[in-house]
Design a protein around this motif. Structure first.
Motif, PDB file in Angstrom:
ATOM      1  N   TRP A 150     -62.922 101.684  77.332  1.00 52.73           N
ATOM      2  CA  TRP A 150     -63.626 102.333  76.215  1.00 52.73           C
ATOM      3  C   TRP A 150     -63.009 101.933  74.879  1.00 52.73           C
ATOM      4  O   TRP A 150     -63.712 101.706  73.895  1.00 52.73           O
ATOM      5  N   ARG A 151     -61.672 101.853  74.850  1.00 48.63           N
ATOM      6  CA  ARG A 151     -60.998 101.444  73.601  1.00 48.63           C
ATOM      7  C   ARG A 151     -61.454 100.044  73.190  1.00 48.63           C
ATOM      8  O   ARG A 151     -61.824  99.817  72.040  1.00 48.63           O
ATOM      9  N   THR A 181     -72.233 107.249  74.174  1.00 50.30           N
ATOM     10  CA  THR A 181     -71.048 107.988  73.730  1.00 50.30           C
ATOM     11  C   THR A 181     -71.107 109.448  74.195  1.00 50.30           C
ATOM     12  O   THR A 181     -70.104 109.998  74.682  1.00 50.30           O
ATOM     13  N   THR A 233     -65.210 100.088  72.060  1.00 48.57           N
ATOM     14  CA  THR A 233     -65.513 100.690  70.753  1.00 48.57           C
ATOM     15  C   THR A 233     -64.811  99.975  69.601  1.00 48.57           C
ATOM     16  O   THR A 233     -65.278 100.013  68.482  1.00 48.57           O
ATOM     17  N   GLN A 234     -63.682  99.327  69.890  1.00 50.18           N
ATOM     18  CA  GLN A 234     -62.971  98.665  68.809  1.00 50.18           C
ATOM     19  C   GLN A 234     -63.449  97.223  68.605  1.00 50.18           C
ATOM     20  O   GLN A 234     -63.169  96.608  67.579  1.00 50.18           O
ATOM     21  N   ASP A 268     -75.100  94.483  74.023  1.00 52.98           N
ATOM     22  CA  ASP A 268     -75.196  95.949  74.032  1.00 52.98           C
ATOM     23  C   ASP A 268     -76.531  96.483  74.580  1.00 52.98           C
ATOM     24  O   ASP A 268     -76.526  97.448  75.354  1.00 52.98           O
ATOM     25  N   GLU A 328     -76.623 103.729  71.628  1.00 53.33           N
ATOM     26  CA  GLU A 328     -75.159 103.790  71.474  1.00 53.33           C
ATOM     27  C   GLU A 328     -74.688 105.251  71.457  1.00 53.33           C
ATOM     28  O   GLU A 328     -73.696 105.605  72.100  1.00 53.33           O
TER      29      GLU A 328
END
Ligand code: SF4
Length: 219
Positions: free
Chosen positions: A213-214, A145, A217-218, A191, A141
Motif C-alpha cells: 500500500w505504501r 481506499t 500510494t507513494q 490503475d 481510487e
C-alpha cells in the motif's frame, strides 16, 4: 471549494457526514436493484447474494465465510443456504481440509439462475457511466481506499483486490500508463485495470499488504 464547519463525522455540516449520506443513498439504490433482480428470479436478495458470492468461487465456501462476506449472522446464512439447497441451486460437500466442515458450492442450476438474474445494467451502473473519465478514476481510487480501510479495520473480510494480492507489484514499470505488474500473468497494467474481485487473487500477509500500500500510494 471552501468547506464550512468542523470536518467530523458527527457534525452534520461536515463533508464527511454528507459523504456518508450520499453513500447511504447509493447503498439504498443498489439494495433496491438487488431486491428487484432477486424477486424476478424467485429469490430473496440474500439468496441472490449467496449465489453471486459462490459464482466467483468454484472451490466453494464454508457457511461462516459466507456469513462474514455478506455481513449477516451465521443462522441467517445457514437458513439461506438450506433454502437454496432445497431448491437445487447449491450443494454441500465435505471439505478436504476438515472432514467435519462442509463447503457450499453452486450447482449448474444455481449458475444458470444467477446468470439470468445478473443480466442487464441497473440504474446505478447507468449513472456511473455518465461520469467523466476523470470523475470515474477519482471515484475508483476513493473506493479502493475506502474498501481497504474497512478491511484493514476488520469491518469487512479481506477482499480479492490487487492491493492485497501476493502477485501485485505496484509501480514496478516506468510507463506512467501501465506502471503496475501482475506476477501471475507477468503483465503490466494501469490503475483503471486494478481488480476489485479477482478470482486468481492470493492473499498477502498484513506486513506485505502495508508495504504494498505504501508503494502504491507513494508512486
Ligand atoms: S492475480 Fe489478480 S488480484 Fe492478483 S495482482 Fe494479478 S490481477 Fe491483481
Amino acid at each position: 471549494m471552501q468547506i464550512r464547519g468542523m470536518d467530523t463525522p458527527e457534525d452534520k455540516n461536515s463533508i464527511d457526514y454528507r459523504i456518508g449520506e450520499g453513500l447511504a443513498r447509493l447503498a439504498a439504490a443498489l439494495g433496491a436493484e438487488d431486491r428487484g433482480r432477486a424477486k424476478e428470479a424467485g429469490l430473496t436478495a440474500t439468496q441472490l447474494a449467496v449465489l453471486t458470492l459462490l459464482e466467483g468461487r468454484p472451490e466453494g465456501m464454508g457457511v461462516g465465510d459466507i456469513a462474514r462476506h455478506l455481513l449477516v449472522t451465521q443462522p441467517t446464512a445457514t437458513d439461506t443456504i438450506l433454502t437454496l439447497e432445497r431448491k437445487g441451486y447449491v450443494a454441500k460437500l465435505a471439505s478436504d481440509a476438515d472432514r467435519r466442515a462442509s463447503l457450499v458450492q453452486l450447482t449448474a442450476a444455481g449458475a444458470a439462475l444467477h446468470s439470468l438474474a445478473e443480466g442487464g445494467r441497473g440504474s446505478v451502473s447507468e449513472a456511473v457511466a455518465t461520469l467523466a473519465e476523470g470523475q470515474k478514476r477519482a471515484l475508483f481510487e476513493a473506493l479502493i481506499t475506502l474498501i481497504r480501510g474497512l478491511q484493514e479495520a476488520g469491518a469487512i473480510p479481506l477482499q480479492r483486490m490487487c492491493i492485497s494480492c501476493q502477485y501485485f507489484r505496484p509501480h514496478s514499470h516506468p510507463d506512467p500508463v501501465r506502471p503496475h505488474h501482475c506476477a501471475l500473468v507477468d503483465a503490466a497494467f494501469g490503475d483503471p485495470d486494478l481488480r476489485m474481485d479477482c478470482r486468481d487473487h492470493v492473499s498477502s500477509d498484513p506486513a506485505h499488504r502495508a508495504a504494498t500500500w505504501r508503494v502504491f500510494t507513494q508512486g
